[in-house]
Design a protein around this motif. Structure first.
Motif, PDB file in Angstrom:
ATOM      1  N   HIS A 134     -92.351  -6.426  -7.328  1.00 18.44           N
ATOM      2  CA  HIS A 134     -92.618  -5.025  -7.648  1.00 18.44           C
ATOM      3  C   HIS A 134     -93.165  -4.885  -9.065  1.00 18.44           C
ATOM      4  O   HIS A 134     -92.757  -5.616  -9.978  1.00 18.44           O
ATOM      5  CB  HIS A 134     -91.337  -4.203  -7.513  1.00 18.44           C
ATOM      6  CG  HIS A 134     -90.693  -4.329  -6.165  1.00 18.44           C
ATOM      7  ND1 HIS A 134     -89.745  -5.309  -5.889  1.00 18.44           N
ATOM      8  CD2 HIS A 134     -90.878  -3.632  -5.014  1.00 18.44           C
ATOM      9  CE1 HIS A 134     -89.374  -5.193  -4.619  1.00 18.44           C
ATOM     10  NE2 HIS A 134     -90.040  -4.186  -4.070  1.00 18.44           N
ATOM     11  N   SER A 168     -95.854  -4.867  -4.148  1.00 13.51           N
ATOM     12  CA  SER A 168     -95.346  -3.544  -3.813  1.00 13.51           C
ATOM     13  C   SER A 168     -95.340  -2.684  -5.077  1.00 13.51           C
ATOM     14  O   SER A 168     -94.809  -3.101  -6.103  1.00 13.51           O
ATOM     15  CB  SER A 168     -93.926  -3.646  -3.244  1.00 13.51           C
ATOM     16  OG  SER A 168     -93.406  -2.365  -2.954  1.00 13.51           O
ATOM     17  N   ASP A 213     -86.639 -11.133  -6.005  1.00 19.06           N
ATOM     18  CA  ASP A 213     -87.423 -10.675  -4.862  1.00 19.06           C
ATOM     19  C   ASP A 213     -88.882 -11.137  -4.931  1.00 19.06           C
ATOM     20  O   ASP A 213     -89.653 -10.893  -3.999  1.00 19.06           O
ATOM     21  CB  ASP A 213     -87.314  -9.163  -4.662  1.00 19.06           C
ATOM     22  CG  ASP A 213     -87.889  -8.330  -5.802  1.00 19.06           C
ATOM     23  OD1 ASP A 213     -88.814  -8.792  -6.486  1.00 19.06           O
ATOM     24  OD2 ASP A 213     -87.398  -7.200  -6.000  1.00 19.06           O
ATOM     25  N   THR A 225     -84.248  -5.351  -2.664  1.00 17.22           N
ATOM     26  CA  THR A 225     -85.479  -4.826  -2.046  1.00 17.22           C
ATOM     27  C   THR A 225     -86.398  -5.983  -1.671  1.00 17.22           C
ATOM     28  O   THR A 225     -87.402  -6.246  -2.345  1.00 17.22           O
ATOM     29  CB  THR A 225     -86.205  -3.870  -3.015  1.00 17.22           C
ATOM     30  OG1 THR A 225     -86.271  -4.469  -4.318  1.00 17.22           O
ATOM     31  CG2 THR A 225     -85.474  -2.542  -3.114  1.00 17.22           C
ATOM     32  N   GLU A 227     -89.272  -8.203  -0.015  1.00 19.75           N
ATOM     33  CA  GLU A 227     -90.648  -7.920   0.404  1.00 19.75           C
ATOM     34  C   GLU A 227     -91.231  -9.170   1.060  1.00 19.75           C
ATOM     35  O   GLU A 227     -91.101 -10.272   0.506  1.00 19.75           O
ATOM     36  CB  GLU A 227     -91.516  -7.549  -0.796  1.00 19.75           C
ATOM     37  CG  GLU A 227     -91.186  -6.220  -1.430  1.00 19.75           C
ATOM     38  CD  GLU A 227     -91.758  -5.043  -0.665  1.00 19.75           C
ATOM     39  OE1 GLU A 227     -92.587  -5.270   0.244  1.00 19.75           O
ATOM     40  OE2 GLU A 227     -91.373  -3.901  -0.980  1.00 19.75           O
TER      41      GLU A 227
END
Length: 312
Positions: A134, A168, A213, A225, A227
């Motif tokens: 992210h 993301s 992540d 989160t 991905e």
């Protein structure tokens, strides 16, 4: 008397605050996450996994714990995101001032804000290498500039921020992002030279913030989160090894482990990743003193987690 807890159960002689070259700060904080909760349990899961990890690294032929790793108390009582950032900033700044290699295990990604601020105040021309799924470039989110979605906004304004693995983000973050310094996952997969291109953007002093992540959820599902389309183990190690070889990595953090009692491999991967990063950092130092421990009949006993081991 209750024995002192040390990182990975290493002997206390390698774990004192005075003699250790490395400081490890656990920050058990999950105050602003918005989906998968539990990152505040990450540091404890990481430490438990570390206690069950072999301390000899095959690749570097080293036992980096001999450099000394001091485990601080866990930071875990905060009344607000602002207090968390200030507390982390002050502790990191203190140990950087003592010439320690300061490392941190989170906790959600907002714990990195205070650490990055401390390093930026201590090193000129700092590069922050963000390895992450992210972008985390919102100026404010849910009423706070210290939200996990804002973790790298300050760094984008005050340091040379290089972002790797991004897949993301919100459209608004494109207005803040320096596109020349961003390596999107979908582009990296077809770019054989992305590692070279990342390294070309680095300054001499580098701080690494590693959001777990960034890794593909097939190898690390336990994060808040996840991905699809992330990095895999050996390409990650290849990249990190090159960063440590070609830059002066002054410190790093690993964040966003959200442990699951039914899935412990993520905890162990995080533990192994941390130890690998330290092994790469001190590989040259260890090579210089290797002969001291390469003599026959030079063995002593040490105890780890209640068991005795032969030690060179």
């Amino acid at each position: 008397m209750k024995p002192i807890r040390t990182y990975a159960g290493i002997p206390e002689e390698y774990a004192s605050s005075e003699k250790s070259k490395v400081v490890l700060i656990p920050v058990a904080y999950d105050g602003t996450s918005t989906w998968g909760k539990g990152a505040d349990k990450g540091p404890e899961a990481f430490l438990e996994a570390s206690e069950n990890m072999e301390l000899y690294d095959i690749e570097t032929d080293s036992e980096v714990y001999r450099e000394g790793i001091y485990l601080t108390e866990t930071l875990d009582e905060f009344t607000s995101p602002d207090e968390m950032v200030d507390t982390v900033h002050n502790m990191v700044k203190e140990y950087v001032g003592r010439k320690k290699m300061v490392t941190m295990i989170g906790g959600e990604h907002s714990v990195s804000i205070g650490a990055i601020r401390a390093f930026n105040e201590s090193y000129q021309g700092l590069t922050v290498l963000q390895i992450d799924a992210h972008a985390d470039l919102r100026k404010e989110y849910n009423g706070s500039k210290y939200n996990h979605a804002c973790a790298l906004y300050e760094a984008s304004q005050t340091t040379n921020l290089v972002q790797v693995g991004i897949r993301s983000m919100d459209q608004s973050e494109t207005l803040v992002m320096n596109r020349d310094n961003v390596f999107f996952a979908h582009e990296m997969v077809t770019d054989d030279y992305w590692m070279d291109n990342v390294l070309d953007l680095m300054t001499d002093n580098v701080y690494i913030t590693f959001d777990l992540d960034a890794l593909d959820p097939s190898i690390l599902p336990s994060t808040g989160t996840p991905e699809p389309g992330g990095l895999f183990w050996y390409e990650t190690l290849e990249f990190l090894k090159r960063v440590f070889e070609e830059c002066n990595v002054v410190g790093f953090d690993i964040v966003e482990l959200c442990p699951d009692q039914k899935e412990r491999s993520s905890d162990f991967l995080a533990a192994k990743l941390y130890y690998k990063m330290l092994s790469y950092k001190f590989k040259q130092n260890l090579a210089e003193v290797e002969d001291e421990y390469d003599q026959p009949d030079h063995f002593e006993k040490f105890e780890r987690n209640g068991e005795q081991f032969d030690e060179k």
